[in-house]
Design an enzyme around this catalytic site. Structure first.
Site, PDB file in Angstrom:
ATOM      1  N   PRO A  85       0.841  -1.205   0.000  1.00 38.36           N
ATOM      2  CA  PRO A  85       0.000   0.000   0.000  1.00 38.36           C
ATOM      3  C   PRO A  85       0.871   1.247   0.000  1.00 38.36           C
ATOM      4  O   PRO A  85       1.719   1.424   0.871  1.00 38.36           O
ATOM      5  CB  PRO A  85      -0.795  -0.118   1.305  1.00 38.36           C
ATOM      6  CG  PRO A  85       0.026  -1.003   2.184  1.00 38.36           C
ATOM      7  CD  PRO A  85       0.772  -1.930   1.269  1.00 38.36           C
ATOM      8  N   VAL A  86       0.666   2.080  -0.966  1.00 38.27           N
ATOM      9  CA  VAL A  86       1.399   3.349  -1.070  1.00 38.27           C
ATOM     10  C   VAL A  86       0.371   4.434  -1.358  1.00 38.27           C
ATOM     11  O   VAL A  86      -0.389   4.332  -2.325  1.00 38.27           O
ATOM     12  CB  VAL A  86       2.467   3.279  -2.197  1.00 38.27           C
ATOM     13  CG1 VAL A  86       3.003   4.665  -2.532  1.00 38.27           C
ATOM     14  CG2 VAL A  86       3.613   2.348  -1.802  1.00 38.27           C
ATOM     15  N   SER A 114      -4.156   1.730  -0.608  1.00 38.39           N
ATOM     16  CA  SER A 114      -3.992   2.518   0.614  1.00 38.39           C
ATOM     17  C   SER A 114      -5.236   3.348   0.925  1.00 38.39           C
ATOM     18  O   SER A 114      -5.906   3.846   0.019  1.00 38.39           O
ATOM     19  CB  SER A 114      -2.795   3.463   0.436  1.00 38.39           C
ATOM     20  OG  SER A 114      -2.838   4.515   1.377  1.00 38.39           O
ATOM     21  N   GLN A 136      -5.896  -1.486   2.605  1.00 39.66           N
ATOM     22  CA  GLN A 136      -5.112  -1.076   3.778  1.00 39.66           C
ATOM     23  C   GLN A 136      -5.852   0.039   4.503  1.00 39.66           C
ATOM     24  O   GLN A 136      -6.194   1.061   3.898  1.00 39.66           O
ATOM     25  CB  GLN A 136      -3.716  -0.588   3.345  1.00 39.66           C
ATOM     26  CG  GLN A 136      -2.867  -0.035   4.492  1.00 39.66           C
ATOM     27  CD  GLN A 136      -2.989   1.463   4.660  1.00 39.66           C
ATOM     28  OE1 GLN A 136      -3.154   2.194   3.682  1.00 39.66           O
ATOM     29  NE2 GLN A 136      -2.947   1.936   5.907  1.00 39.66           N
ATOM     30  N   TYR A 138      -6.023   2.876   7.462  1.00 36.03           N
ATOM     31  CA  TYR A 138      -5.581   3.690   8.590  1.00 36.03           C
ATOM     32  C   TYR A 138      -6.827   3.865   9.437  1.00 36.03           C
ATOM     33  O   TYR A 138      -7.761   4.564   9.037  1.00 36.03           O
ATOM     34  CB  TYR A 138      -5.035   5.044   8.126  1.00 36.03           C
ATOM     35  CG  TYR A 138      -3.602   4.970   7.641  1.00 36.03           C
ATOM     36  CD1 TYR A 138      -2.610   4.444   8.460  1.00 36.03           C
ATOM     37  CD2 TYR A 138      -3.248   5.435   6.389  1.00 36.03           C
ATOM     38  CE1 TYR A 138      -1.285   4.380   8.025  1.00 36.03           C
ATOM     39  CE2 TYR A 138      -1.934   5.379   5.950  1.00 36.03           C
ATOM     40  CZ  TYR A 138      -0.961   4.844   6.776  1.00 36.03           C
ATOM     41  OH  TYR A 138       0.332   4.773   6.352  1.00 36.03           O
ATOM     42  N   THR A 164      -2.750  -0.883   9.264  1.00 35.05           N
ATOM     43  CA  THR A 164      -1.372  -0.446   9.514  1.00 35.05           C
ATOM     44  C   THR A 164      -1.277   0.069  10.941  1.00 35.05           C
ATOM     45  O   THR A 164      -2.006   0.987  11.327  1.00 35.05           O
ATOM     46  CB  THR A 164      -0.961   0.632   8.488  1.00 35.05           C
ATOM     47  OG1 THR A 164      -1.042   0.051   7.193  1.00 35.05           O
ATOM     48  CG2 THR A 164       0.462   1.120   8.728  1.00 35.05           C
ATOM     49  N   ARG A 173      10.018  12.932   9.275  1.00 35.95           N
ATOM     50  CA  ARG A 173      10.725  12.803   8.001  1.00 35.95           C
ATOM     51  C   ARG A 173      11.458  14.103   7.683  1.00 35.95           C
ATOM     52  O   ARG A 173      10.885  15.047   7.143  1.00 35.95           O
ATOM     53  CB  ARG A 173       9.734  12.392   6.919  1.00 35.95           C
ATOM     54  CG  ARG A 173       9.055  11.081   7.315  1.00 35.95           C
ATOM     55  CD  ARG A 173       7.959  10.671   6.388  1.00 35.95           C
ATOM     56  NE  ARG A 173       7.242   9.522   6.954  1.00 35.95           N
ATOM     57  CZ  ARG A 173       6.105   9.041   6.459  1.00 35.95           C
ATOM     58  NH1 ARG A 173       5.572   9.573   5.392  1.00 35.95           N
ATOM     59  NH2 ARG A 173       5.524   8.006   7.028  1.00 35.95           N
ATOM     60  N   LYS A 246      -0.238  -4.714   9.750  1.00 32.05           N
ATOM     61  CA  LYS A 246       0.998  -4.327   9.050  1.00 32.05           C
ATOM     62  C   LYS A 246       1.818  -3.414   9.947  1.00 32.05           C
ATOM     63  O   LYS A 246       1.318  -2.378  10.406  1.00 32.05           O
ATOM     64  CB  LYS A 246       0.650  -3.602   7.747  1.00 32.05           C
ATOM     65  CG  LYS A 246       1.842  -3.012   7.007  1.00 32.05           C
ATOM     66  CD  LYS A 246       1.416  -2.471   5.654  1.00 32.05           C
ATOM     67  CE  LYS A 246       2.570  -1.912   4.859  1.00 32.05           C
ATOM     68  NZ  LYS A 246       2.931  -0.552   5.247  1.00 32.05           N
ATOM     69  N   SER A 268       7.025  -5.264   9.063  1.00 28.45           N
ATOM     70  CA  SER A 268       7.316  -4.046   8.284  1.00 28.45           C
ATOM     71  C   SER A 268       7.679  -2.924   9.226  1.00 28.45           C
ATOM     72  O   SER A 268       7.134  -2.830  10.324  1.00 28.45           O
ATOM     73  CB  SER A 268       6.049  -3.650   7.507  1.00 28.45           C
ATOM     74  OG  SER A 268       6.163  -2.340   6.966  1.00 28.45           O
ATOM     75  N   HIS A 270       7.555   0.108   7.670  1.00 25.79           N
ATOM     76  CA  HIS A 270       7.024   1.183   6.827  1.00 25.79           C
ATOM     77  C   HIS A 270       8.140   1.768   5.946  1.00 25.79           C
ATOM     78  O   HIS A 270       8.161   2.960   5.644  1.00 25.79           O
ATOM     79  CB  HIS A 270       6.435   2.286   7.717  1.00 25.79           C
ATOM     80  CG  HIS A 270       5.201   2.945   7.179  1.00 25.79           C
ATOM     81  ND1 HIS A 270       3.962   2.755   7.742  1.00 25.79           N
ATOM     82  CD2 HIS A 270       5.000   3.798   6.134  1.00 25.79           C
ATOM     83  CE1 HIS A 270       3.067   3.490   7.077  1.00 25.79           C
ATOM     84  NE2 HIS A 270       3.677   4.109   6.092  1.00 25.79           N
ATOM     85  N   SER A 302       9.759  -3.820   3.330  1.00 27.10           N
ATOM     86  CA  SER A 302      10.817  -2.902   3.750  1.00 27.10           C
ATOM     87  C   SER A 302      12.174  -3.465   3.335  1.00 27.10           C
ATOM     88  O   SER A 302      12.763  -4.284   4.048  1.00 27.10           O
ATOM     89  CB  SER A 302      10.779  -2.598   5.258  1.00 27.10           C
ATOM     90  OG  SER A 302       9.512  -2.049   5.610  1.00 27.10           O
ATOM     91  N   GLY A 303      12.611  -3.056   2.174  1.00 31.43           N
ATOM     92  CA  GLY A 303      13.926  -3.466   1.684  1.00 31.43           C
ATOM     93  C   GLY A 303      13.889  -4.475   0.552  1.00 31.43           C
ATOM     94  O   GLY A 303      14.946  -4.882   0.050  1.00 31.43           O
ATOM     95  N   ARG A 325       8.851   0.802  -2.792  1.00 35.35           N
ATOM     96  CA  ARG A 325       9.473   1.891  -3.562  1.00 35.35           C
ATOM     97  C   ARG A 325       9.768   1.552  -5.031  1.00 35.35           C
ATOM     98  O   ARG A 325       9.537   2.404  -5.907  1.00 35.35           O
ATOM     99  CB  ARG A 325      10.754   2.359  -2.868  1.00 35.35           C
ATOM    100  CG  ARG A 325      10.470   3.199  -1.614  1.00 35.35           C
ATOM    101  CD  ARG A 325      11.762   3.718  -1.010  1.00 35.35           C
ATOM    102  NE  ARG A 325      11.548   4.635   0.092  1.00 35.35           N
ATOM    103  CZ  ARG A 325      11.445   4.268   1.375  1.00 35.35           C
ATOM    104  NH1 ARG A 325      11.519   2.977   1.715  1.00 35.35           N
ATOM    105  NH2 ARG A 325      11.266   5.182   2.309  1.00 35.35           N
TER     106      ARG A 325
END
Ligand SMILES: Cc1cc2nc3c(=O)[nH]c(=O)nc-3n(C[C@H](O)[C@H](O)[C@H](O)COP(=O)(O)O)c2cc1C
Length: 374
Positions: A85-86, A114, A136, A138, A164, A173, A246, A268, A270, A302-303, A325
């Site tokens: 989910p993005v 998402s 997903q 929130y 999530t 960030r 998640k 994850s 995130h 993640s990765g 990503r």
């Protein structure tokens, strides 16, 4: 490879694709996908953790026919991965989630939509054909709104709810803060709210997606820092869909997830965007797998960057992984065609990695073929 429609030469390396993405879109959106929180140590650790483990391949097994698929909660993952989910994908390409959904459908890759999508979950579903989809969530401060989104997801054919749980608040960030860039405050993740009857009933008048007051109301209710394990009962009482969590990293939380009847966990952090300095997903995986003991599926993100990462995650106890990503970089470079390119390369890499590990089926991959670097 030359793309016949857009005449783009897509690279076959994620690093080059990332570079191309940085040249294709503005600094704000590029930094939003590329950066992590704090010193970005978790962001880096997510990728380097995969280098701490080595595959020890087997030879002289007939690998002429291969099956990289996995079954998760009644959903077939043809190459043992789904799209992560993005949110806010329209900042990367005007077609946003519609483009990535069409690309997923083209390659039959399950898609997780998402809450913060730029297009509504119904519009995303309409672009997925028969491709499996999960939603997903929130979990909003406004419980009725959260449950309304779950109901809409059911009606639109989503077959699982992914809550999530690592986002009590948004991570710090630093690069986004330095750029003064927040897609949420620009209203880029509003579609699911502006299409929701419960949310609309909270507003006095007909909303406009760029009205700062409306955006402010959305931003206010997205996250819910007061959530607890007992709140999971509410959602379990309101849906028959499987519920996955998640953002699980601690083995005691994996134990609690089982206790509370959760149907799956996604290991994850995130993508290093929440708590900087926290454990990488791959490092967290073995102890979680030990607690879960195959009782519910484990997914990991993640990765994940290449096929051998999928083999390593499987060997350490994950049933499947999520791709994040890399597909976003494809979206930034070439919309639907760019995502298709990334998925095609990734599916191929998974197939080659499976064969070269010495297996004809993903089900055979286990801890016997993985060793930690000395
Ligand atoms: C730009 C961006 C937006 C994201 N939006 C969400 C989201 O809306 N909901 C969510 O659960 N995770 C979100 N994530 C996290 C991803 O689902 C996934 O956990 C992460 O991308 C994995 O890290 P990786 O992409 O470095 O492999 C987002 C990640 C990125 C990069």
């Amino acid at each position: 490879m030359t793309n016949s429609i857009l005449k783009i030469d897509y690279p076959h390396s994620i690093q080059l694709l990332e570079q191309m993405a940085s040249e294709s879109i503005e600094k704000g959106p590029f930094t939003y996908v590329n950066s992590g929180s704090g010193a970005e140590s978790t962001l880096r650790a997510n990728v380097s953790a995969f280098e701490d483990w080595h595959i020890v391949p087997r030879v002289l097994n007939d690998v002429s026919k291969r099956d990289a698929s996995t079954q998760i909660l009644g959903t077939t993952f043809p190459s043992s991965f789904a799209i992560a989910p993005v949110g806010v994908q329209s900042i990367f390409h005007p077609d946003g989630e519609l483009a990535s959904a069409r690309a997923a459908a083209h390659h039959d890759v399950p898609f997780i939509a998402s809450t913060l999508s730029s297009y509504s979950l119904e519009e995303v579903a309409a672009n997925l054909g028969n491709t499996p989809r999960w939603f997903q969530l929130y979990w909003s401060k406004d419980v009725e709104l959260a449950l309304s989104m779950v109901k809409r997801a059911e009606e639109a054919g989503y077959s699982a709810i992914v809550i999530t749980v690592d986002t009590a608040l948004l991570g710090n960030r630093e690069r986004d803060l330095t750029n003064g860039y927040s897609p949420l405050k620009l209203g880029k993740g509003s579609a699911n709210y502006l299409h929701d009857p419960v949310f609309l009933s909270r507003l006095g008048s007909n909303p406009s997606s760029d009205d700062p007051d409306v955006i402010g109301k959305i931003v206010d209710v997205i996250f819910n820092p007061s959530l607890t394990w007992d709140d999971l009962r509410t959602i379990k009482n309101h849906t028959n869909l499987p519920v996955l969590l998640k953002g699980v990293l601690h083995e005691e939380d994996a134990r609690k997830a089982l206790h509370y009847g959760v149907d799956g966990v996604i290991v994850s952090n995130h993508g290093g965007r929440q708590l900087d300095g926290c454990i990488s997903s791959l490092e967290a995986l073995p102890s979680i797998a030990e607690v879960i003991q195959g009782k519910v599926p484990i997914l990991l993100d993640s990765g994940i960057r290449r096929g051998s990462d999928v083999i390593k995650a499987k060997a350490l106890g994950a049933n499947a992984v999520l791709l994040g990503r890399p597909f976003v970089y494809g979206l930034a470079v070439g919309g639907e065609q760019g995502v298709r390119h990334v998925l095609k390369d990734f599916i191929h890499d998974i197939d080659v990695s499976l064969a070269l590990t010495g297996f004809s089926s993903m089900i055979q991959v286990d801890q016997s073929i993985i060793r930690k670097k000395n």
